[in-house]
Design a protein around this motif. Structure first.
Motif, mmCIF file in Angstrom:
data_model
loop_
_atom_site.group_PDB
_atom_site.id
_atom_site.type_symbol
_atom_site.label_atom_id
_atom_site.label_comp_id
_atom_site.label_asym_id
_atom_site.label_seq_id
_atom_site.Cartn_x
_atom_site.Cartn_y
_atom_site.Cartn_z
ATOM 1 N N HIS A 1 15.696 10.494 -24.066
ATOM 2 C CA HIS A 1 16.546 10.227 -22.908
ATOM 3 C C HIS A 1 17.797 9.444 -23.339
ATOM 4 O O HIS A 1 17.934 8.258 -23.076
ATOM 5 C CB HIS A 1 15.767 9.475 -21.836
ATOM 6 N N THR B 1 14.184 7.744 -28.369
ATOM 7 C CA THR B 1 13.869 8.387 -27.093
ATOM 8 C C THR B 1 14.691 9.657 -26.933
ATOM 9 O O THR B 1 15.836 9.731 -27.415
ATOM 10 C CB THR B 1 14.163 7.444 -25.910
ATOM 11 N N TYR C 1 21.698 0.867 -21.820
ATOM 12 C CA TYR C 1 22.412 2.097 -21.453
ATOM 13 C C TYR C 1 23.777 1.673 -20.933
ATOM 14 O O TYR C 1 23.886 0.676 -20.196
ATOM 15 C CB TYR C 1 21.654 2.866 -20.366
ATOM 16 N N GLU D 1 7.764 -1.004 -16.623
ATOM 17 C CA GLU D 1 9.172 -0.940 -17.031
ATOM 18 C C GLU D 1 9.992 -1.855 -16.142
ATOM 19 O O GLU D 1 9.680 -2.035 -14.956
ATOM 20 C CB GLU D 1 9.673 0.505 -16.903
ATOM 21 N N CYS E 1 9.451 7.906 -21.636
ATOM 22 C CA CYS E 1 9.933 7.833 -23.018
ATOM 23 C C CYS E 1 8.760 7.894 -23.970
ATOM 24 O O CYS E 1 8.865 8.376 -25.080
ATOM 25 C CB CYS E 1 10.708 6.542 -23.256
ATOM 26 N N GLY F 1 15.227 9.126 -12.727
ATOM 27 C CA GLY F 1 14.373 8.140 -13.373
ATOM 28 C C GLY F 1 14.627 6.732 -12.845
ATOM 29 O O GLY F 1 15.410 6.513 -11.918
ATOM 30 N N ILE F 2 13.935 5.788 -13.457
ATOM 31 C CA ILE F 2 14.118 4.385 -13.064
ATOM 32 C C ILE F 2 15.538 3.949 -13.402
ATOM 33 O O ILE F 2 16.218 3.279 -12.608
ATOM 34 C CB ILE F 2 13.094 3.479 -13.802
ATOM 35 N N CYS F 3 16.010 4.363 -14.584
ATOM 36 C CA CYS F 3 17.357 3.980 -15.010
ATOM 37 C C CYS F 3 18.419 4.509 -14.041
ATOM 38 O O CYS F 3 19.321 3.772 -13.626
ATOM 39 C CB CYS F 3 17.634 4.501 -16.416
ATOM 40 N N GLY F 4 18.301 5.786 -13.703
ATOM 41 C CA GLY F 4 19.293 6.388 -12.808
ATOM 42 C C GLY F 4 19.268 5.774 -11.410
ATOM 43 O O GLY F 4 20.302 5.669 -10.750
ATOM 44 N N ASP G 1 17.087 -2.014 -20.367
ATOM 45 C CA ASP G 1 15.826 -1.340 -20.025
ATOM 46 C C ASP G 1 14.729 -1.847 -20.963
ATOM 47 O O ASP G 1 14.917 -1.858 -22.187
ATOM 48 C CB ASP G 1 16.029 0.177 -20.199
ATOM 49 N N TYR H 1 10.516 9.125 -12.329
ATOM 50 C CA TYR H 1 10.340 8.361 -13.568
ATOM 51 C C TYR H 1 10.477 9.305 -14.753
ATOM 52 O O TYR H 1 9.949 10.423 -14.718
ATOM 53 C CB TYR H 1 8.958 7.685 -13.563
ATOM 54 N N ILE I 1 21.353 9.916 -19.231
ATOM 55 C CA ILE I 1 20.589 9.981 -17.971
ATOM 56 C C ILE I 1 21.564 10.015 -16.796
ATOM 57 O O ILE I 1 22.347 9.077 -16.613
ATOM 58 C CB ILE I 1 19.654 8.758 -17.835
HETATM 59 N N1 SME Z 1 11.832 5.436 -18.283
HETATM 60 C C1 SME Z 1 13.246 5.547 -18.053
HETATM 61 C C2 SME Z 1 13.913 6.385 -19.092
HETATM 62 C C3 SME Z 1 14.401 5.623 -20.274
HETATM 63 S S1 SME Z 1 13.189 5.292 -21.378
HETATM 64 O O1 SME Z 1 12.272 4.334 -20.734
HETATM 65 C C4 SME Z 1 13.781 4.629 -22.754
HETATM 66 C C5 SME Z 1 13.504 6.083 -16.666
HETATM 67 O O2 SME Z 1 12.588 6.447 -15.942
HETATM 68 O O3 SME Z 1 14.671 6.140 -16.298
#
Ligand code: SME
Length: 203
Positions: free
Chosen positions: A107, A105, A85, A148, A141, A115-118, A164, A138, A110
């Protein structure tokens, strides 16, 4: 639900702990030469710097990030989805999906904090999640995802993106994954930084 113990990187794991892990997760990581994967990725990413002019370097940079995703996805059994990302300068509080390997995906964008990414975008520190089911914040996807890891990409003091990895295996990540992914994010940093600069500079 999620405490610090679950989110710490596996850098304090001992060799003995790694050796006692069985199954397709950490066991599989030992069967793959992750050091060779790191070197291959590092070479591919470093070659981008020599490409001229900037427009062609941006194309090569994107291809190199895609190649890293493809190789990780095909070579490591417990990497079921692999993607970058990026933080596009025109919307700097949103993560934009870049090159990825695995199922498409929903997503693709974001917001920071979601989520985990954010969360990684806010913290600028990796999150290692052995059980996504224990996470309140979370974004799923795939229903098959069990674990993750998201590692930030920092370039010249700026947060420019992240790598990711989703896994269908519970608690699969070990020290070798940590070294591989943190290393590749350092190698990818100048490429991601260049891509964002090119985005602003090119007509
Ligand atoms: N699981 C991620 C979103 C991205 S997907 O895994 C590709 C999250 O919680 O931010």
């Amino acid at each position: 639900m999620s405490g610090p113990r679950q989110r710490r990187p596996p850098e304090t794991e001992t060799e003995t702990e790694t050796e006692t892990q069985a199954g397709a997760g950490r066991g599989a990581a030992r069967e793959v030469d992750l050091e060779a994967l790191r070197c291959e990725g590092a070479r591919r990413l470093a070659a981008v710097e020599a490409v001229e002019p900037l427009g062609e370097r941006a194309v090569a940079g994107r291809a190199a990030l895609q190649a890293v995703c493809d190789r990780l996805h095909e070579a490591v059994p417990h990497y079921d989805w692999v993607g970058f990302y990026l933080v596009w300068p025109d919307d700097p509080r949103v993560l934009q999906l870049g090159p990825f390997a695995g199922a498409p995906t929903e997503h693709t964008r974001i917001p920071f904090g979601r989520g985990i990414c954010g969360q990684v975008a806010e913290r600028r520190e990796a999150l290692w999640i052995p059980d996504v089911g224990a996470e309140d914040n979370y974004l799923a996807c795939s229903l098959e995802t069990r674990a993750e890891v998201v590692v930030p990409v920092m370039w010249q003091g700026r947060f420019v993106g992240q790598l990711d990895i989703d896994s269908h295996v519970p608690d699969p990540f070990g020290l070798a994954d940590h070294e591989l992914l943190e290393g590749l994010c350092r190698d990818a940093a100048p490429v991601v930084g260049m891509l964002l600069d090119a985005w602003q500079t090119l007509p």
